[in-house]
Each structure stands twice: as structure tokens, then as C-alpha cells.
Design an enzyme around this catalytic site. Sequence first.
Site, PDB file in Angstrom:
ATOM      1  N   ARG C 334     -19.479  45.552  19.697  1.00 29.85           N
ATOM      2  CA  ARG C 334     -19.779  46.095  18.386  1.00 29.85           C
ATOM      3  C   ARG C 334     -21.267  45.286  18.400  1.00 29.85           C
ATOM      4  O   ARG C 334     -21.424  44.086  18.590  1.00 29.85           O
ATOM      5  CB  ARG C 334     -19.250  45.682  17.391  1.00 29.85           C
ATOM      6  CG  ARG C 334     -19.806  46.016  15.847  1.00 29.85           C
ATOM      7  CD  ARG C 334     -19.025  45.389  14.576  1.00 29.85           C
ATOM      8  NE  ARG C 334     -19.055  44.116  14.659  1.00 29.85           N
ATOM      9  CZ  ARG C 334     -18.462  43.550  13.755  1.00 29.85           C
ATOM     10  NH1 ARG C 334     -17.513  44.037  12.829  1.00 29.85           N
ATOM     11  NH2 ARG C 334     -18.271  42.039  13.669  1.00 29.85           N
ATOM     12  N   ASP C 459     -14.671  46.047   5.150  1.00 27.72           N
ATOM     13  CA  ASP C 459     -16.235  46.414   4.470  1.00 27.72           C
ATOM     14  C   ASP C 459     -15.796  47.639   3.751  1.00 27.72           C
ATOM     15  O   ASP C 459     -16.242  48.111   2.778  1.00 27.72           O
ATOM     16  CB  ASP C 459     -17.256  46.784   5.294  1.00 27.72           C
ATOM     17  CG  ASP C 459     -17.928  45.258   5.671  1.00 27.72           C
ATOM     18  OD1 ASP C 459     -17.655  44.508   4.936  1.00 27.72           O
ATOM     19  OD2 ASP C 459     -18.635  45.285   6.679  1.00 27.72           O
ATOM     20  N   ARG C 469     -14.604  40.249  -1.781  1.00 25.34           N
ATOM     21  CA  ARG C 469     -13.259  39.583  -1.370  1.00 25.34           C
ATOM     22  C   ARG C 469     -13.217  38.073  -1.663  1.00 25.34           C
ATOM     23  O   ARG C 469     -12.421  37.177  -1.905  1.00 25.34           O
ATOM     24  CB  ARG C 469     -12.942  40.169  -0.038  1.00 25.34           C
ATOM     25  CG  ARG C 469     -11.472  39.407   0.119  1.00 25.34           C
ATOM     26  CD  ARG C 469     -10.944  40.275   1.461  1.00 25.34           C
ATOM     27  NE  ARG C 469     -11.853  40.419   2.525  1.00 25.34           N
ATOM     28  CZ  ARG C 469     -11.338  40.066   3.687  1.00 25.34           C
ATOM     29  NH1 ARG C 469     -10.226  40.236   3.880  1.00 25.34           N
ATOM     30  NH2 ARG C 469     -12.275  40.068   4.785  1.00 25.34           N
ATOM     31  N   CYS C 506      -9.676  48.804  13.023  1.00 25.56           N
ATOM     32  CA  CYS C 506     -10.010  47.548  13.354  1.00 25.56           C
ATOM     33  C   CYS C 506     -10.128  46.427  12.461  1.00 25.56           C
ATOM     34  O   CYS C 506     -10.369  45.317  12.598  1.00 25.56           O
ATOM     35  CB  CYS C 506     -11.199  47.332  14.364  1.00 25.56           C
ATOM     36  SG  CYS C 506     -12.832  47.756  13.560  1.00 25.56           S
TER      37      CYS C 506
END
Lengths: 156, 106, 582
Positions: C334, C459, C469, C506
Site C-alpha cells: 500500500r 476507515d 474511534r 484487510c
Amino acid sequence: MKLCDFVVADAIVPDLTAGNKEAAIREMVASLRQSGSVKAEDEDGIVAAILKREELGSTGIGNGVAVPHTKHASVDKLVATVALAREGVDFASLDGEPVFILFLLVSPPDRPGDHLRGLENISRHLRNQSFCKFLRQSKDKSAILELLQEADNNEL
Amino acid sequence: MAETQSYRREVTVKSEHGLHIRPCTVLAQSAMKFQSRIHLNKPGMQVDAKSILDLMTLAAAPGAVLELEVDGPDAAEAIEHLAALFDSGFAPTPAEAKPSAAVSVG
Amino acid sequence: MLIKRGIAVSPGVAIGPVLVLGAESFRIPQRFVSIDAVDAEISRFRSAVEAICQEIGDNERLASERLGAQYAAIFSAHLMLARDEKLVREIELLIREKSFSPEFAVSRVFRQYAKRFQALGDQYFADRAVDLYDLEKRLLKYLLGEKREELSHLTSPVLLLAHNLTPSETAALDKQFIMGFATEVGGETSHTAILAGALELPAVVGIGKFLADVSGGETIIIDGSHGTVIIDPDEDTLGKYRASEERYKSFSKRLESLRQLKSETQDGVPITLCGNIEFPQEAMTAAHRGAEGIGLYRTEFLYLESQREPTEEDHYQAYCEVLQAFPTQPVIIRTLDLGSDKMPGALKAEYPDEVNPALSVRSIRLSLQHLDLFKTQLRAILRAAVHGDLRVMFPLVSTLMEFRQARMILGDVVEDLEEQGIPFRKDVPVGMMVEVPSAAVLADEFAREVDFFSIGTNDLIQYTLGVDRGDPAVASLYRAGDPSILRLLRGVVTAARKHQISVSVCGQMSSDPMFLPLLIGMGIRQFSVTPQTIPELKEVIRNLTIAKAERIANRAETFDIARDVETFLRGELKKICPDSAP
């Protein structure tokens, strides 16, 4: 870096006549040549380099926008031009739609930083819907130039 | 031993933010090119102009008036050069670019 | 006996003698050196100055290439500071005349100047004290060597206590001698905590001030499952914990035996379990846990750990290290997923502080605004891809235009590498994270252009429910089981199927065994999870059939509030695996 720092005012094409990708690129580079920003003998080389880059993936990024670009040793600073295609040009865009706004950039290979600053700058403005909309509504060079200045000054 | 000359001259800080880190860098770099001892004075305080750290402890604001004090064989040349730097507001000139390149070894 | 409570971040029990690391990041080992050694110490100091000048010079060149001359000027000022003759003279004088160690002299002189700067009564100069502390730290780091002094000479097993451990220190812990650790600061999601899990070291963080109560050498117990540290335990306690240490070991063994078994449902449908990692060192542990690849390699560590921006070579080496652990299996990288607020150095200063980082310039948006940074990473990915099945994924894509721009830059990188004749792989699959609701809603459109989806539930939940959160006042509203989330997931899976691209999950939701039957029932066959959870998840998978998973998913989607969904799923999990955890 601002748009007006590298977009050559004299080379702006408010009414692109070309009907296809290659002709559009050719017409924009010719306009850069007429404005004195690229030399006549380099014109074909620049067009070929841009087309070669397009083969790796179209720079038509959707929203009716394309950003053809290349590095070329014949220029000593980043130069760019803007063209508006009133009827749209088939640019083999990722979304398959024609493009109406074209930014074409040519930069010297030894100054990759300027090239990237230019691309960053253009992509930031192109994300602004007002910018794209007003650009397409601009009738002539001076209106386009004025809009670029407004974008530079974050007035949009 | 070379003949020693002494010069003093009032200088005004013209750089936009006063003697911040960059003007101090330029000043110290320039001062180091001369053999003379070079000091900057303000009331109650004297600092070594060849030390960027010392220069910064002056915390001189824009408009502050300081005294440049130079003693040594090349004092005449040094005081002209450094006073000119103050006058220019520490704009880096091509002449300044050179010593800075010499410093950035490695 | 003294019991301290903190946050349990890595399970297991460790018992042994304690080693306390100094609270200062650099403990200065001695104040004086012998008079005979003065000359040698001065030359040691001089080579330290030379070395850091070299380092600063490198940074200066890098900054000037990447960011422009005005940023490089900061480093030339640093260079002048480091070479300041007066400063150097003062330090050498202290070494020569007072026989101070170079470490002590450096620290003393730098701190005196820093204090003077702070006393000038001007914010600008007070801030410059930070530059001096930075230089001091660099010098000490060089003089003391890379590792903290205490950690480099271990000869017998210890439990480590410290105010804080940096991720790189944690990653470098010698597992032969360090049996567990506990720190005063740190949270559940800190990098140090994540690494502790990866290294399988029992660990407790966020205990608060307690090091003053430990003298060093006494026996302590670290219970990483319950977040307790017991200093000087009595015999009873010790006995109890020895037994639980044994139990934990045998539980680990049982899970270990699962590694050899296939990850497939009772009716023989393979479910791919890949690992999420943050550090290249975690790749090997993930492989040992039975990961079938890396589904999410977060590359932020490369940017956060160093004082400078990572070079192409830094990226390349890190990616190659991961590929060594997974030479033939997929490894998904990523690209940079940081907010401008977290960026080190000059980049942070470019953006105003007052904006909401979650909704501002971050992730792919940041990359597209800093193309040199982005291209450096992409170049390394394409180059490393020669050595294995590397794939690239863009985070936080919210519009198609963004994805296309990113892809266009990838095209530019291909062109550059081709021109330069550098070996690379051209056909690296290009995917995106689905983590902004707009991307989930338009999944059908995205799926036409993207090679694969990876759903980032953390997200996605935050943006869909509008809940941070990390904010305790609203954290309870953050629910993975919310029907809105289930509906978005269903839409993404349907779009991916229609366009025949792969989709995996993920986020942390996929590491929670409770949600696994639901996600499999929705049609997801690939997951990327915290590596330590792989054996546990495998056990759930092996007790499941697709038909059962589908029934569970269908039922779960009929509830209209998160609590009912989660209660139902919890109940189903109990039926599938009655004893899933000790």
C-alpha cells in the site's frame, strides 16, 4: 509554482481544430513552436515522445481532461500550453469519454522537479469542478489566461 | 607578523526577521573568510561573528543597531564586506554562494 | 510485591530478572575519561563531528533535490552550527581540561546554548533550541553507536522495562535474551505494540510512571494477556504464573500445529489468509504463522522512522526483504497512507494545523500533491516486483479521477525506468483500498478500471458512521456490525464479482473471528489479517461450510441495529468454535 509560470500565454489554443489524439498533440506542439517556446526542428521529436508516453497509458484521466506530457532535451525550462476542444477529442481516455480540456507539458530531462511541480499544480486545479467548468466556458485566449491567473491566486 | 588594523562601524539589521538563522549563517560564513577577529557588539554584550551560535544569542530584531568591530591584517576589507552584507539585508549573492559550497563538504 | 496495570498488547506470560532502560533516550555511560585518553577522546569527538556533517550534507543535497533550495538552507544552517568553531572549542576544552567524556561534554555544551536560546524571550529563538537538541542527539547517537548502550551487551535472559521503546529499537530486540517488555508510555495501536505482537514477545504498554519503583535485577512477571506487571512477586503468585506460562505455551503449540493444515472450509472451499504487516521484519513471522502472502504492507514506517525521507533504495531494500519471506506468493504494497499532520519534517509545515487530518490532505491525496515522493516509492515497487509477485494498492481513493491520476503517474514511472534501462516489472497489478464510502458506493464503476479491491474496514466504518474511534466520547458508536457497513460490503463484493476482480478485506474486522462467517457468507474468499490471528481464524474456517456461512450472512443482514447483528454473530461463533480462546 503557478500555472502562469509555465503555461505559455501566446501558445494557448482556445479552439482546437484537431479531431483525433495525434492531431491534437501536433496542433498544441505547433502552437508552442509558433510562440517561440520550442524550435521548429524539435517539433516532430516532441510529438513523437508524447505519443510514445501515451502508449504506456492514456493521460486522459477522465472528466473530459487530458494531460499529455513528456521530457525533451530541446527545452531549457518547463513549458506548457492549454487547449480547448469544443467538440471533444477521442483520447483513448480511461473512462472512454472524449476530452475537452488539454494541458500539454514539455520539460527538460535534467529538471524533473519542475516537471513534477507542474503536474501537481495542474492536477490540483483540475480537481476543482469550477475551474474545469469555467475553463470550458472561456471563449478566447485572454479569458483562459484570466482564469489561470484566478486559479493561481486561489480565487475560484 | 602582519600589520594589525582596527575598525569599528555601526550597522543596522535590515533583514526581514532580524538576525535569524539564515542571516546568521551567511554572516558567519562570510566572517570566516577573513583572518581578522570579528565581533558584533550591542550594549552589554559582545559576540564572535564567526560563530553562528554566538550570533544567534544576540536575538537582534529588524532595525536593531549593532557595532561591527574588526581587528586584524585584513580588517579593512572585512569591514567593508560585512557592512555591505548588513546593507543588503543578507540577500544571498553569487559571491556568497561560493563559500557556502565550500563548507558543504561530504 | 507490587502490581502495575497497563495495556495488554501482546499476549503471553514471561518471568525473569528485570533490566531497566534509562528514561533518557541516551544514557551517558560516563562523565570522566582518564587523562591519558584525552587525545584519543578528542579525536573520537572530531570524527563524530565529521560524520554528522557528512550526514547533514547528504540530507542537504537530498532536500535541495527533492524540495528546493529554500529547504536545503535549513541544513546548511545545521551544518554551520555543527562546525561552529566556538562550540567545538568549548567542547574540546572540557574534554582536555576537565577530562570530561566527549558524550558528557557534548551534552553539557549543547544544553547550555539551548537554554540560552530559550531564555532570549523570543519564540523563534526558543524554537531553535530544538535544532541544538537535534544536533546533540545526532552526535550522541554517533558517539554511543546505534544501539542503546544497555541493549548491546546482553548475555542472559531478561525482561525489559523502559519509559518508551522506539519501533526500531523494538524491532532490533534480541529475542534470544529479551523475554518480554513493559513501557510507561504507548498505546494499543502504537508501532511498538504492533511489533511486540509480531515478535511474539509478551508486552504491556502505557503503564504510567513506575520505573522509579524498580531498582533493576529483581524478578518480575509480565502478563501480556492481561496487561499486568508484577514486581518482586511472592511465592504463591510466582507459582500461579509459572503454571499459566506453561498453559500459554501449550495453547501456542496447539495453534502452531494448525499451521500445517489447509485454510479451507469443511466443504473444501479454500479461503486465503494473508498477513497485514508494517515492518519488513514481520514478514517472516507472518510466514511462520501460515500466511499465504502479504495482503497489506503498510509502508508508513519507512517515512516515520527516519529523520529524512526514505530513499528509493530504502524502499527497495524493505520490499525485497518482504519478498524473501514470500518469494512466490502475493505481496501487496500500500502506498503512503499518512496524513499531512503525521508527515515528518518539511512536509508537515506546508499544511495548516487547524484542518481535520482525517478529511484533509492524506494518503493518495498527499502522494498526488508530492509526486517526487510518490514516484520514488512507485519506482522501488516496480523494481522490486522483478523478484516476486508484488502488487501495488492506492489508499483512500475517493474518486475515479484520483485513481486515474495515480495510474498516470505509474505510467510516467514506467517510462522513466524504461528510458534508464533499469530492470523492472511493467505489468504489476494495480488495486485500491475501498475505505471511503464514495468508493464503496461507486464500486461498480471502479471495478471496471481497477485490478483488485481491498476493503479497509477501519476507515470505511469511521467515514460511514462519522465516528473517530480514538475519541472516547463517541467510540461506542464505532461498530463493524452496523447494517450500513454490511450493505456497503455486499455492494463491493457484488461489483467485484460482476467485473471478475478479486476482493479482500484487510481491516481489523477481518481479524475478528466473530465476523469471519459473515464475510465468507457474503462471498469474500480472501482476507488479510494480523498474522497472530491466522491460526485462530483458520480454526473457524475449518469448522465452517459455505452453506452455513451464507445462512449466517443472510440472517445477519436482516437486523437493523449493530448490537443485534453482533449478538447474533457472537452466538454463531460460539456454536462453530466452542473453545476458540483460552
